[in-house]
Design an enzyme around this catalytic site. Structure first.
Site, PDB file in Angstrom:
ATOM      1  N   ASN A  23       0.807  -1.227   0.000  1.00 38.49           N
ATOM      2  CA  ASN A  23       0.000   0.000   0.000  1.00 38.49           C
ATOM      3  C   ASN A  23       0.836   1.271   0.000  1.00 38.49           C
ATOM      4  OD1 ASN A  23      -2.173  -1.630  -0.167  1.00 38.49           O
ATOM      5  ND2 ASN A  23      -2.821  -1.393   1.961  1.00 38.49           N
ATOM      6  N   MET A 125     -15.967   7.365  -4.220  1.00 40.06           N
ATOM      7  CA  MET A 125     -14.825   8.264  -4.473  1.00 40.06           C
ATOM      8  C   MET A 125     -15.126   9.693  -4.019  1.00 40.06           C
ATOM      9  SD  MET A 125     -12.134   6.987  -6.220  1.00 40.06           S
ATOM     10  CE  MET A 125     -11.604   8.300  -7.301  1.00 40.06           C
ATOM     11  N   ASP A 309      -7.021  -3.864   8.040  1.00 35.05           N
ATOM     12  CA  ASP A 309      -6.408  -4.892   7.181  1.00 35.05           C
ATOM     13  C   ASP A 309      -5.854  -6.059   7.986  1.00 35.05           C
ATOM     14  OD1 ASP A 309      -5.027  -2.560   4.728  1.00 35.05           O
ATOM     15  OD2 ASP A 309      -7.052  -3.298   5.107  1.00 35.05           O
ATOM     16  N   ILE A 331     -14.357   0.480   9.596  1.00 30.61           N
ATOM     17  CA  ILE A 331     -13.866   1.148   8.389  1.00 30.61           C
ATOM     18  C   ILE A 331     -14.643   0.725   7.147  1.00 30.61           C
ATOM     19  CG2 ILE A 331     -11.818   1.538   6.944  1.00 30.61           C
ATOM     20  CD1 ILE A 331     -11.542   2.745   9.755  1.00 30.61           C
TER      21      ILE A 331
HETATM   22  C1  EPZ Z   1      -6.469   1.946   1.681  1.00 35.67           C
HETATM   23  O1  EPZ Z   1      -7.635   1.876   0.871  1.00 35.67           O
HETATM   24  C2  EPZ Z   1      -5.805   0.583   1.571  1.00 35.67           C
HETATM   25  N1  EPZ Z   1      -5.453   0.327   0.174  1.00 35.67           N
HETATM   26  C3  EPZ Z   1      -6.753  -0.506   2.079  1.00 35.67           C
HETATM   27  O2  EPZ Z   1      -6.046  -1.754   2.035  1.00 35.67           O
HETATM   28  C4  EPZ Z   1      -7.108  -0.189   3.526  1.00 35.67           C
HETATM   29  O3  EPZ Z   1      -8.036  -1.158   3.989  1.00 35.67           O
HETATM   30  C5  EPZ Z   1      -7.736   1.208   3.613  1.00 35.67           C
HETATM   31  O4  EPZ Z   1      -6.810   2.177   3.066  1.00 35.67           O
HETATM   32  C6  EPZ Z   1      -8.062   1.613   5.052  1.00 35.67           C
HETATM   33  O5  EPZ Z   1      -6.893   1.574   5.811  1.00 35.67           O
HETATM   34  C7  EPZ Z   1      -4.379   0.953  -0.356  1.00 35.67           C
HETATM   35  O6  EPZ Z   1      -3.685   1.710   0.301  1.00 35.67           O
HETATM   36  C8  EPZ Z   1      -4.067   0.637  -1.786  1.00 35.67           C
HETATM   37  P1  EPZ Z   1      -9.971   4.695   2.503  1.00 35.67           P
HETATM   38  P2  EPZ Z   1      -8.487   3.223   0.555  1.00 35.67           P
HETATM   39  O7  EPZ Z   1     -10.141   5.686   1.424  1.00 35.67           O
HETATM   40  O8  EPZ Z   1      -7.572   4.371   0.381  1.00 35.67           O
HETATM   41  C9  EPZ Z   1     -14.684   5.083   2.578  1.00 35.67           C
HETATM   42  C10 EPZ Z   1      -5.698  -4.004   1.536  1.00 35.67           C
HETATM   43  O9  EPZ Z   1      -6.220  -5.039   1.989  1.00 35.67           O
HETATM   44  N2  EPZ Z   1     -14.467   6.077   1.510  1.00 35.67           N
HETATM   45  O10 EPZ Z   1      -9.248   5.075   3.756  1.00 35.67           O
HETATM   46  O11 EPZ Z   1      -9.438   2.898  -0.527  1.00 35.67           O
HETATM   47  C11 EPZ Z   1     -14.414   3.671   2.078  1.00 35.67           C
HETATM   48  O12 EPZ Z   1     -15.559   3.167   1.428  1.00 35.67           O
HETATM   49  C12 EPZ Z   1      -6.557  -2.803   1.203  1.00 35.67           C
HETATM   50  O13 EPZ Z   1      -4.455  -3.858   1.350  1.00 35.67           O
HETATM   51  C13 EPZ Z   1     -15.540   6.885   1.128  1.00 35.67           C
HETATM   52  O14 EPZ Z   1     -16.635   6.786   1.663  1.00 35.67           O
HETATM   53  O15 EPZ Z   1      -9.268   3.384   1.940  1.00 35.67           O
HETATM   54  C14 EPZ Z   1     -14.082   2.922   3.327  1.00 35.67           C
HETATM   55  O16 EPZ Z   1     -15.280   2.536   3.970  1.00 35.67           O
HETATM   56  C15 EPZ Z   1      -8.033  -3.079   1.396  1.00 35.67           C
HETATM   57  N3  EPZ Z   1     -15.363   7.786   0.126  1.00 35.67           N
HETATM   58  C16 EPZ Z   1     -13.350   3.970   4.169  1.00 35.67           C
HETATM   59  O17 EPZ Z   1     -13.718   5.253   3.619  1.00 35.67           O
HETATM   60  C17 EPZ Z   1     -14.138   7.935  -0.500  1.00 35.67           C
HETATM   61  O18 EPZ Z   1     -14.010   8.795  -1.387  1.00 35.67           O
HETATM   62  C18 EPZ Z   1     -11.839   3.827   4.142  1.00 35.67           C
HETATM   63  O19 EPZ Z   1     -11.425   4.089   2.835  1.00 35.67           O
HETATM   64  C19 EPZ Z   1     -13.066   7.111  -0.086  1.00 35.67           C
HETATM   65  C20 EPZ Z   1     -13.250   6.203   0.919  1.00 35.67           C
END
Ligand code: EPZ
Length: 422
Positions: A23, A125, A309, A331
């Site tokens: 990540n 997003m 994670d 989360i």
């Molecule tokens: C990163 O994802 C990681 N992936 C994920 O790891 C990790 O679980 C996550 O962060 C939380 O720590 C990478 O870094 C590539 P978020 P990301 O935006 O950035 C909501 C793994 O197993 N959200 O912090 O996509 C979302 O739906 C993966 O290695 C919105 O609502 O995570 C989620 O419920 C899985 N709107 C929460 O926030 C948005 O625009 C956390 O998402 C963006 C996110």
């Protein structure tokens, strides 16, 4: 499709090397789009997600050369000839959305497919969009793609207070702001170590950033960024995953490259469960004697809280703990797919909404189970390490996204694991 066979084989002993963080690498790679000079990453993990990101960057016109067996990624985006991230790549890997900020900053335009949902949730997003709009981007959704542009061609510094500390939205904002005109401030920024690693790399490229690792990051925009060479930080999620191998199977294993500061909340929970966890000068050692594991309650939170994670992997440990553990997932809205599979192995788990109540049983029984997402699949492997009989985990292509050489690493410490093709 391949499967992995696991047989309980008694206590584990030895060392497991921890690779560079998936990540971190997935946000460091798009940073190459911010400069027309070469960016080289070392200590890169050898994973299918990295190959997917390489293919995406190549589709934009960047060059990505994998050297030294994939440990080194030499990249350059001297002449980008395509500003569209296609659905067929983005749907495979949500992190493809991390090209949005850099493309807007470099080219003033970008067309990025919405990722679509995945097993663990809808994953919208909106936080990325509002963060980039605070820098002057105009983004509209058309036919499943985000069409983004910047009036006047260059982003302008801005202040943005994020509703939720999204990791990806923080990364997109920070990368975009490095080339914006003026000062940008992101409040309620995510604090994950992968963001700290990204900022350290951007700083080497000439970016002016402060506050990484805190919830307020300030960026002074510059006119251009140079190339750099940067080592990918060690993978705290792979680290935590393998710390659970001796915790579940017994024995003593040293995780080379591990550091407490990356996963303190997770270390605290393992110690509360009765495990002997210590930091050495080459990594972290986890030791489990004959005693039982104590039940502990876990609540996933943004960093520095307990990482989402590692929730599935922790559940595998707690299935045979003494007593009842409550695991609360805050989360993602649907991250308990591993629970029904663990129940096939005899686990006693009661899922209500965002909480899984795990009542420890004496021993799990090996069974055929199915991987549904990256972290769920590895939790089934971990559960199989101490189960009676054989566990067969199918659809292990999920595993290849985030765990390099898993069979070799576990076999090296005495686990009975084997990969078979079917
Ligand atoms: C990163 O994802 C990681 N992936 C994920 O790891 C990790 O679980 C996550 O962060 C939380 O720590 C990478 O870094 C590539 P978020 P990301 O935006 O950035 C909501 C793994 O197993 N959200 O912090 O996509 C979302 O739906 C993966 O290695 C919105 O609502 O995570 C989620 O419920 C899985 N709107 C929460 O926030 C948005 O625009 C956390 O998402 C963006 C996110």
């Amino acid at each position: 499709m391949d499967s992995i066979l696991v047989k309980g084989n008694g206590p584990l002993k030895g060392q497991i090397p921890i690779a560079g963080a998936k990540n971190a690498c997935l946000t460091l790679m798009p940073a190459t789009l911010l400069s027309d000079e070469p960016l080289t990453l070392t200590n890169a993990p050898r994973l299918s997600d990295i190959k997917t990101m390489s293919a995406l960057l190549a589709s934009l016109g960047a060059e990505v050369t994998s050297l030294n067996g994939g440990l080194v990624l030499a990249m350059s985006s001297h002449n980008l000839n395509n500003l569209t991230a296609d659905y067929d790549i983005v749907r495979k890997m949500r992190a493809s959305n991390l090209v949005l900020g850099p493309l807007l900053a470099r080219e003033g335009r970008a067309i990025v497919s919405l990722p679509g949902g995945c097993a663990i949730g809808a994953r919208p997003m909106d936080l990325h969009i509002s963060a980039l709009e605070a820098l002057g981007a105009e983004i509209e959704l058309k036919d499943g793609y985000l069409h983004a542009k910047v009036a006047g061609g260059r982003l302008k510094g801005g202040v943005h207070n994020m509703r939720f500390a999204s990791v990806g939205a923080t990364e997109n904002f920070v990368m975009a702001a490095t080339l914006a005109k003026g000062t940008s401030v992101l409040k309620n920024a995510a604090r994950e170590p992968e963001i700290v690693d990204l900022v350290q790399c951007l700083r080497k490229m000439g970016a002016q950033i402060e506050g990484e690792g805190t919830s307020e990051i300030t960026i002074q925009g510059v006119d251009r960024l140079n190339g750099a060479t940067h080592p990918v930080v060690v993978d705290r999620i792979e680290l935590g995953t393998y710390m659970l191998a001796p915790a579940i199977a017994g024995g003593e294993v040293e995780l080379i490259g591990g550091r407490f500061d990356l996963i303190q909340a997770f270390v605290d929970k393992l110690q509360a469960a009765g495990l002997d966890v210590s930091e050495t000068d080459t990594g972290i050692t986890v030791k489990r004697g004959g005693g039982d594991i104590k039940a502990v309650d876990v609540k996933t939170e943004v960093y520095p809280g307990f990482p989402t994670d590692l929730q599935a992997q922790m559940m595998a440990l707690l299935c045979t703990a003494q007593g009842v553990s409550n695991l609360e997932e805050t989360i993602f809205e649907n991250r308990f797919m591993h629970a029904p599979e663990l129940m096939r192995m005899g686990a006693n788990i009661d899922v209500h909404g965002g909480v899984a109540k795990v009542t420890g049983v004496k021993k799990l029984k090996g069974a055929p189970v199915m991987a549904t997402d990256l972290r769920a699949s590895v939790s089934l492997i971990l559960a199989g390490l101490a189960a009676e009989g054989e566990t067969k985990v199918s659809r292990v292509y999920h595993l290849d996204r985030g765990y390099e050489k898993l069979v070799e690493k576990l076999s090296a410490v005495g686990a009975n694991v084997e990969r078979i093709s079917e």
